[in-house]
Scaffold this active site. Structure first.
Site, PDB file in Angstrom:
ATOM      1  N   LYS A  20       0.843  -1.206   0.000  1.00  0.00           N
ATOM      2  CA  LYS A  20       0.000   0.000   0.000  1.00  0.00           C
ATOM      3  C   LYS A  20       0.877   1.255   0.000  1.00  0.00           C
ATOM      4  CE  LYS A  20      -4.444  -0.667   2.260  1.00  0.00           C
ATOM      5  NZ  LYS A  20      -5.230  -0.505   3.471  1.00  0.00           N
ATOM      6  N   LYS A  39     -20.502   8.447  18.380  1.00  0.00           N
ATOM      7  CA  LYS A  39     -20.240   7.699  17.135  1.00  0.00           C
ATOM      8  C   LYS A  39     -21.139   6.464  17.038  1.00  0.00           C
ATOM      9  CE  LYS A  39     -18.619   6.155  13.435  1.00  0.00           C
ATOM     10  NZ  LYS A  39     -18.950   6.765  12.156  1.00  0.00           N
ATOM     11  N   LYS A  90     -34.474   5.226   2.580  1.00  0.00           N
ATOM     12  CA  LYS A  90     -34.562   4.543   1.297  1.00  0.00           C
ATOM     13  C   LYS A  90     -34.653   3.044   1.563  1.00  0.00           C
ATOM     14  CE  LYS A  90     -32.776   5.071  -3.312  1.00  0.00           C
ATOM     15  NZ  LYS A  90     -33.148   3.712  -3.628  1.00  0.00           N
ATOM     16  N   ALA A  91     -35.811   2.493   1.211  1.00  0.00           N
ATOM     17  CA  ALA A  91     -35.997   1.050   1.447  1.00  0.00           C
ATOM     18  C   ALA A  91     -35.169   0.254   0.455  1.00  0.00           C
ATOM     19  CB  ALA A  91     -37.473   0.707   1.298  1.00  0.00           C
ATOM     20  N   GLY A 118     -25.277  -2.647   4.446  1.00  0.00           N
ATOM     21  CA  GLY A 118     -24.054  -3.447   4.504  1.00  0.00           C
ATOM     22  C   GLY A 118     -22.918  -2.509   4.822  1.00  0.00           C
ATOM     23  N   CYS A 168     -19.198  -0.680   8.453  1.00  0.00           N
ATOM     24  CA  CYS A 168     -19.495  -0.077   9.755  1.00  0.00           C
ATOM     25  C   CYS A 168     -20.856  -0.362  10.379  1.00  0.00           C
ATOM     26  CB  CYS A 168     -19.218   1.413   9.685  1.00  0.00           C
ATOM     27  SG  CYS A 168     -17.438   1.691   9.572  1.00  0.00           S
ATOM     28  N   LYS A 224     -21.089  -3.925  11.868  1.00  0.00           N
ATOM     29  CA  LYS A 224     -20.218  -4.195  13.027  1.00  0.00           C
ATOM     30  C   LYS A 224     -20.518  -3.247  14.194  1.00  0.00           C
ATOM     31  CE  LYS A 224     -15.935  -1.574  12.151  1.00  0.00           C
ATOM     32  NZ  LYS A 224     -16.019  -0.553  13.192  1.00  0.00           N
ATOM     33  N   ARG A 262     -17.112  -5.113   1.951  1.00  0.00           N
ATOM     34  CA  ARG A 262     -17.322  -5.639   3.297  1.00  0.00           C
ATOM     35  C   ARG A 262     -18.817  -5.663   3.646  1.00  0.00           C
ATOM     36  NH1 ARG A 262     -12.627  -2.243   6.382  1.00  0.00           N
ATOM     37  NH2 ARG A 262     -13.286  -0.649   4.915  1.00  0.00           N
TER      38      ARG A 262
END
Ligand SMILES: NC(=O)C1=CN([C@@H]2O[C@H](COP(=O)(O)OP(=O)(O)OC[C@H]3O[C@@H](n4cnc5c(N)ncnc54)[C@H](O)[C@@H]3O)[C@@H](O)[C@H]2O)C=CC1
Ligand SMILES: O=C(O)[C@H]1O[C@H](OP(=O)(O)OP(=O)(O)OC[C@H]2O[C@@H](n3ccc(=O)[nH]c3=O)[C@H](O)[C@@H]2O)[C@H](O)[C@@H](O)[C@@H]1O
Length: 440
Positions: free
Chosen positions: A35, A204, A251-252, A257, A260, A263, A327
């Site tokens: 990276k 948060k 928004k349905a 996913g 964040c 989890k 993710r």
């Protein structure tokens, strides 16, 4: 000011680049050598609109640097930002191993008074522990203060969010440290809200949990709309006109996913559990989301006796548009299940295919365009509302064996689909089409 940012993922790299854009001298540190090499060559390791351009600009201005060497990266830093991952452990709690390692790295390699700023999403009480670990391992005689500075950016609009955020939250028990980090952030022109450390950490989790709750709530309403012939888009619009409710995040679709919401909702349930509090509402939000991710499979299984040998096109694989992040994407659950049921799955995503290949079944076939994925298929599922998918020429669905589209993101107008003669199922928007209306 001189700033170090540890971790160059979606948050760390965006933070580093944006801090350099407002004039700071920023060194980004990552343990991933590949990276760092890429970034030193001016290449962003992640897809995020506008990021590459801003990165190149600030490298050229000599105020943005990348290294794998912590000591070198911390040299002369007024503030060190922690932006490493806090992934989910098996029991749902947040894994602090990367954060703890950075605290030790800081203790060993920091050589002047430093304010440690935590951007990573961490359970309440973590910043106090970070300070303890640093103090316990400190090599040089320097002063360490900590500031909790949770991040609220969204992937896909991270740069835009950094310069136009609703607030910057700073939590500290040191007035000096809070003031210094307030100064660092002034150039963003975003309102700054100062509070104590634990409240900042909780802001948060509470914010993400609240947004996830809005999504699960509207998805439940959508499922009822499906059954009572109401249209969830009109319902959301009518609800959102009430300023107390607001029109965002209603928004349905097929659930949330990403790295964040899934989890962080589970981590907050654990945080509550640790102090013997049963967060019943949030448990419901998580359960509804799991059910919602399977909605397209339920609709498909209602439509076919068996999926064995059926060719299914899957449009969009990323967890949301404008990102390559896979993710917790709904596409993982959906494609795995289709393959288990014996279907042949042809996927297309404008950006996330490389990441998808590392996460999805080896049996997936990847196509280079919507057209190629859809041609000859028995059904098309829409998982991610990329602009390219939303604006596709609807005639493309005529190249299917039979034009059946099951849309998890409500991309198309019901009237248009009816006009073109496509059998179209979406979320919370019942259609009055009869079999005779479809092209057979
Ligand atoms: N992805 C997002 O949109 C948002 C994420 N967050 C939070 O920010 C944190 C970071 O998330 P992402 O950027 O998505 O993570 P990520 O997983 O994309 O990146 C983390 C980076 O840290 C590096 N790293 C790990 N240990 C290190 C060490 N000791 N020294 C230097 N580098 C190290 C890894 O190599 C990796 O490049 C998490 O706590 C997340 O919950 C908060 C808001 C938005
Ligand atoms: O902590 C984080 O990581 C970030 O999580 C989310 O950002 P992000 O996950 O990047 O993306 P969102 O736009 O919030 O979307 C999350 C998921 O919810 C879904 N969603 C979103 C909005 C909506 O109305 N309906 C809906 O189903 C999206 O499709 C996506 O799968 C939050 O919006 C950010 O404020 C936060 O900083």
């Amino acid at each position: 000011m001189n700033i170090s940012v540890v971790g160059t993922g979606y948050v760390g790299l965006v933070t580093g680049v944006c801090l350099s854009e407002i004039g700071h001298r920023v060194t980004c540190i990552d343990i991933d050598e590949a990276k760092v090499e890429k970034m030193n060559n001016g290449i962003s390791p992640i897809y995020e609109p506008g990021l590459s351009e801003l990165m190149t600009k600030n490298i050229e201005k000599d105020r943005l640097f990348f290294t794998t060497d912590h000591a070198n990266g911390f040299y002369n830093a007024d503030a060190v930002y922690i932006a490493v991952g806090t992934p989910e452990k098996e029991d749902g709690s947040a894994d602090m191993k990367f954060v703890k390692q950075v605290a030790i790295d800081i203790a060993i390699d920091v050589s002047k008074d430093t304010v440690v700023v935590t951007k990573s999403t961490v359970p309440v009480g973590t910043n106090d522990k970070i300070k303890e670990v640093i103090q316990a391992n400190l090599v040089n005689n320097v002063r360490i203060d900590v500031v909790s500075n949770p991040e609220f950016l969204k992937e896909g609009s991270a740069i835009e969010d950094s310069f136009n955020g609703d607030r910057i939250v700073l939590g500290s028990d040191s007035e000096y440290a809070a003031n210094l980090i307030e100064e660092v952030n002034k150039g963003f022109g975003v309102p700054i809200y100062k509070t104590d450390i634990r409240s900042a950490e909780m802001i948060k989790y509470a914010s993400n949990a609240f947004l996830a709750t809005k999504i699960s709530f509207i998805n439940e309403i959508a499922n009822i709309c499906d059954r009572v012939n109401a249209n969830v888009e009109d319902v959301a619009k009518g609800m959102g006109m009430d300023k107390r409710i607001g029109d965002k995040f209603l928004k349905a679709g097929i659930g949330y996913g990403g790295s964040c919401f899934p989890k962080d909702t589970k981590a907050l349930i654990q945080i509550a559990g640790n102090v013997e509090y049963d967060f019943e509402l949030l448990k419901g939000v998580v359960k509804v989301n799991q059910k919602q991710q399977a909605l397209l499979l339920d609709k498909l299984n209602e439509r076919f006796d068996s999926l064995e040998g059926k060719r299914i096109a899957v449009l969009g694989l990323a967890f949301k548009p404008n990102t390559d992040d896979m993710r917790e994407a709904a596409s993982i659950v959906i494609t795995n299940n289709l393959i288990e049921q014996g279907a042949e799955v042809f996927g297309y995503d404008p950006i996330a295919t490389d990441n998808a290949k590392t996460l999805l079944s080896d049996k997936m076939v990847y196509e280079g365009s919507v057209e190629a994925a859809v041609e000859g298929s028995d059904a098309t599922l829409i998982i991610t509302e990329w602009d390219e998918i939303k604006h596709v020429n609807l005639e493309v669905f005529r190249s299917m064996k039979y034009p059946l589209v099951i849309d998890g993101r409500n991309c198309f107008s019901l009237d248009k689909m009816k006009e073109v003669g496509i059998e179209y199922h979406s979320v919370g928007r019942p259609t009055d089409m009869k079999k005779k209306d479809y092209i057979l």
